[in-house]
Design a protein around this motif. Structure first.
Motif, PDB file in Angstrom:
ATOM      1  N   VAL A  34       2.416  -4.234  11.076  1.00 26.86           N
ATOM      2  CA  VAL A  34       3.734  -4.717  11.496  1.00 26.86           C
ATOM      3  C   VAL A  34       4.139  -4.081  12.826  1.00 26.86           C
ATOM      4  CG1 VAL A  34       6.184  -4.755  10.903  1.00 26.86           C
ATOM      5  CG2 VAL A  34       4.477  -5.212   9.141  1.00 26.86           C
ATOM      6  N   ALA A  71       8.806   2.889   3.176  1.00 23.94           N
ATOM      7  CA  ALA A  71       7.964   2.793   1.974  1.00 23.94           C
ATOM      8  C   ALA A  71       6.747   3.704   2.101  1.00 23.94           C
ATOM      9  CB  ALA A  71       7.529   1.342   1.767  1.00 23.94           C
ATOM     10  N   LEU A  72       6.168   3.773   3.295  1.00 25.57           N
ATOM     11  CA  LEU A  72       5.035   4.670   3.527  1.00 25.57           C
ATOM     12  C   LEU A  72       5.447   6.126   3.360  1.00 25.57           C
ATOM     13  CD1 LEU A  72       2.129   5.229   4.441  1.00 25.57           C
ATOM     14  CD2 LEU A  72       2.935   5.038   6.811  1.00 25.57           C
ATOM     15  N   ALA A  74      11.265  -1.108   6.945  1.00 24.59           N
ATOM     16  CA  ALA A  74      11.040  -1.142   5.499  1.00 24.59           C
ATOM     17  C   ALA A  74       9.656  -0.605   5.137  1.00 24.59           C
ATOM     18  CB  ALA A  74      11.204  -2.568   4.978  1.00 24.59           C
ATOM     19  N   THR A  75       8.629  -1.018   5.883  1.00 30.00           N
ATOM     20  CA  THR A  75       7.272  -0.535   5.575  1.00 30.00           C
ATOM     21  C   THR A  75       7.115   0.934   5.937  1.00 30.00           C
ATOM     22  OG1 THR A  75       6.476  -1.316   7.740  1.00 30.00           O
ATOM     23  CG2 THR A  75       6.250  -2.819   5.856  1.00 30.00           C
ATOM     24  N   GLY A  76       7.815   1.385   7.000  1.00 30.65           N
ATOM     25  CA  GLY A  76       7.744   2.801   7.370  1.00 30.65           C
ATOM     26  C   GLY A  76       8.383   3.702   6.323  1.00 30.65           C
ATOM     27  N   LEU A  82      -0.263   1.018   2.066  1.00 30.29           N
ATOM     28  CA  LEU A  82       1.037   1.118   2.733  1.00 30.29           C
ATOM     29  C   LEU A  82       0.869   1.397   4.218  1.00 30.29           C
ATOM     30  CD1 LEU A  82       2.953   3.225   0.046  1.00 30.29           C
ATOM     31  CD2 LEU A  82       3.293   0.798   0.566  1.00 30.29           C
ATOM     32  N   LEU A  89      11.034  -5.309   9.032  1.00 35.01           N
ATOM     33  CA  LEU A  89       9.792  -4.991   8.329  1.00 35.01           C
ATOM     34  C   LEU A  89       9.185  -3.680   8.818  1.00 35.01           C
ATOM     35  CD1 LEU A  89       8.132  -8.525   8.129  1.00 35.01           C
ATOM     36  CD2 LEU A  89       9.089  -7.187   6.241  1.00 35.01           C
ATOM     37  N   THR A  90       9.327  -3.376  10.103  1.00 37.13           N
ATOM     38  CA  THR A  90       8.845  -2.092  10.620  1.00 37.13           C
ATOM     39  C   THR A  90       9.533  -0.939   9.903  1.00 37.13           C
ATOM     40  OG1 THR A  90       8.335  -3.000  12.799  1.00 37.13           O
ATOM     41  CG2 THR A  90       8.711  -0.635  12.677  1.00 37.13           C
ATOM     42  N   ALA A 134      -2.109  -6.655   9.584  1.00 37.07           N
ATOM     43  CA  ALA A 134      -2.048  -5.857   8.350  1.00 37.07           C
ATOM     44  C   ALA A 134      -3.265  -6.142   7.469  1.00 37.07           C
ATOM     45  CB  ALA A 134      -0.756  -6.156   7.601  1.00 37.07           C
ATOM     46  N   VAL A 143      -0.382  -1.829   6.098  1.00 34.65           N
ATOM     47  CA  VAL A 143       0.689  -2.815   6.270  1.00 34.65           C
ATOM     48  C   VAL A 143       1.658  -2.357   7.357  1.00 34.65           C
ATOM     49  CG1 VAL A 143       2.661  -3.902   5.151  1.00 34.65           C
ATOM     50  CG2 VAL A 143       0.497  -3.694   3.924  1.00 34.65           C
ATOM     51  N   HIS A 144       2.050  -1.079   7.328  1.00 36.88           N
ATOM     52  CA  HIS A 144       2.999  -0.571   8.318  1.00 36.88           C
ATOM     53  C   HIS A 144       2.410  -0.638   9.722  1.00 36.88           C
ATOM     54  CE1 HIS A 144       6.152   1.744  10.152  1.00 36.88           C
ATOM     55  NE2 HIS A 144       5.317   2.694  10.526  1.00 36.88           N
TER      56      HIS A 144
END
Length: 405
Positions: A364, A344-345, A340-342, A357, A337-338, A151, A360-361
């Motif tokens: 992960v 969020a993106l 959550a970041t997806g 974003l 995390l995959t 990331a 980071v995605h």
């Protein structure tokens, strides 16, 4: 009196001979007849010991596939033990039902013994072996460090290319990273994961020597794997977790996780078809098939891993292998995390923070795929192979005729 003295001397001699026999270690004189005996690790030897006791008892024969498969064997070599360990779903039912479980002197703990061997198989069959050993020792730290490192690298690349904070780009990911670059990076990582998994399961499959797979056997194995049949505890009430009480939530959280992952994978496949067949490039509308599939999968990957982590923290220590917890939690963390970041993106794709974003995605997701062949994802592949072997084996004649089939 003389007769009593003679009998006493004879009894003493018998006792001395019995003690000598008991203290004499077992040696296999014909190595050709028992080529695997000397290859057993301490963990595999414990499974062999436990299975010998269970084979004499048979109380748990109806709980899961492990016990009827066990009755087809009188001795347990390395391949048999690896097969049975991956056939075990660690539901815990046999531990709570066993009259020889700790604190009994026999110390029979099937779930824990099988879990230790499963951890060993992930390393023994891993390709390349060095990565399997590294992940085995440092699963959680390696997962999080890999995700953070990738990331950071991608965020640095995005920052050098145009800045991490920018004017809204209407969700156009390819303005940050070109499509061909993303396809190349993730194509290489995905192909590596598939190659490593295929190499490992191929070695496992060759060792267990299952015979020919019929259509009926394949269908049964797929049905049992997709339904997680053997997480029902053998009675339909679910697994034991912290105590003797049954709970269906371990099975449910596994379903959330698995089908959430498959929905996310389906979203990627549909988006690929949109791009190459229909000529429609991302970003896609919120009500499009890729976004709807990805959102549903992302929600499943939030609920499932969070629930599995909660159960993992509460599970009784006798029901698993403490050395596996870093590996388990590393995989759970990456899945969570995959998702959550997806999500969020998706929520922030029309904002100026999209580049950060996205970096980071992608970091992960790339870490998840790089570690798939060495952690808990691999257990699903090996377990499916073990289920297929059992579906094949149960259709073959049982020459021993010791079990219910």
């Amino acid at each position: 009196m003389k007769q009593l003295e003679a009998l006493a001397r004879e009894a003493q001699a018998l006792e001395s001979r019995a003690q000598a026999v008991a203290e004499q270690p077992v040696r296999w004189h014909d190595r050709a007849a028992r080529p695997q005996a000397a290859e057993l690790s301490a963990e595999e030897g414990e499974v062999a010991r436990v299975m010998q006791i269970c084979n004499a008892c048979r109380y748990c024969e109806g709980f899961c596939a492990v016990f009827p498969a066990m009755t087809r064997r009188l001795e347990f070599g390395k391949a048999d033990i690896n097969y049975l360990a991956n056939l075990c779903h660690n539901c815990g039912a046999c531990l709570h039902a066993c009259q020889y479980a700790p604190p009994h002197e026999f110390g029979v703990n099937v779930p824990q013994a099988m879990a230790k061997v499963r951890l060993q198989t992930y390393t023994d069959y891993a390709w390349p072996p060095a990565l399997g050993a590294l992940y085995k020792r440092n699963g959680l730290a390696l997962s999080l460090a890999t995700a953070a490192g990738l990331a950071f690298f991608l965020a640095l690349a995005a920052g050098l290319g145009g800045g991490l904070f920018h004017e809204p780009l209407a969700g156009n990911f390819y303005a940050i990273f070109p499509h061909n670059l993303l396809a190349l990076m993730f194509g290489l990582v995905f192909c590596f994961a598939i190659l490593a998994l295929a190499a490992g399961v191929a070695r496992f499959w060759r060792n267990v020597s299952p015979g020919e797979a019929s259509g009926a056997a394949v269908a049964e194995a797929a049905h049992d794997a997709l339904r997680l049949r053997y997480l029902d505890g053998g009675h339909g009430k679910g697994c034991n977790n912290a105590d003797d009480a049954f709970t269906p939530w371990r099975r449910r959280f596994h379903h959330f996780t698995f089908y959430g992952f498959m929905l996310c994978f389906a979203a990627t496949c549909v988006a690929t078809l949109y791009h190459y067949l229909l000529g429609q490039e991302a970003p896609y509308p919120f009500l499009s098939a890729p976004v709807l599939l990805g959102t549903a999968g992302g929600i499943g990957l939030l609920i499932g891993p969070a629930g599995l982590l909660w159960l993992n923290l509460r599970r009784h220590p006798l029901q698993g292998d403490a050395a596996q917890k870093p590996m388990d939690r590393g995989f759970i963390a990456l899945l969570f995390l995959t998702s959550a970041t997806g999500l969020a993106l998706l929520a922030g794709r029309d904002t100026g923070a999209m580049a950060l974003l996205l970096a980071v995605h992608l970091g992960v997701v790339m870490a998840l795929f790089l570690t798939l062949p060495y952690g808990k994802f691999a257990h699903g592949i090996y377990r499916s192979a073990a289920l297929l072997k059992w579906a094949i084996e149960k259709r073959q004649p049982n020459k021993l005729q010791l079990g219910s089939d």
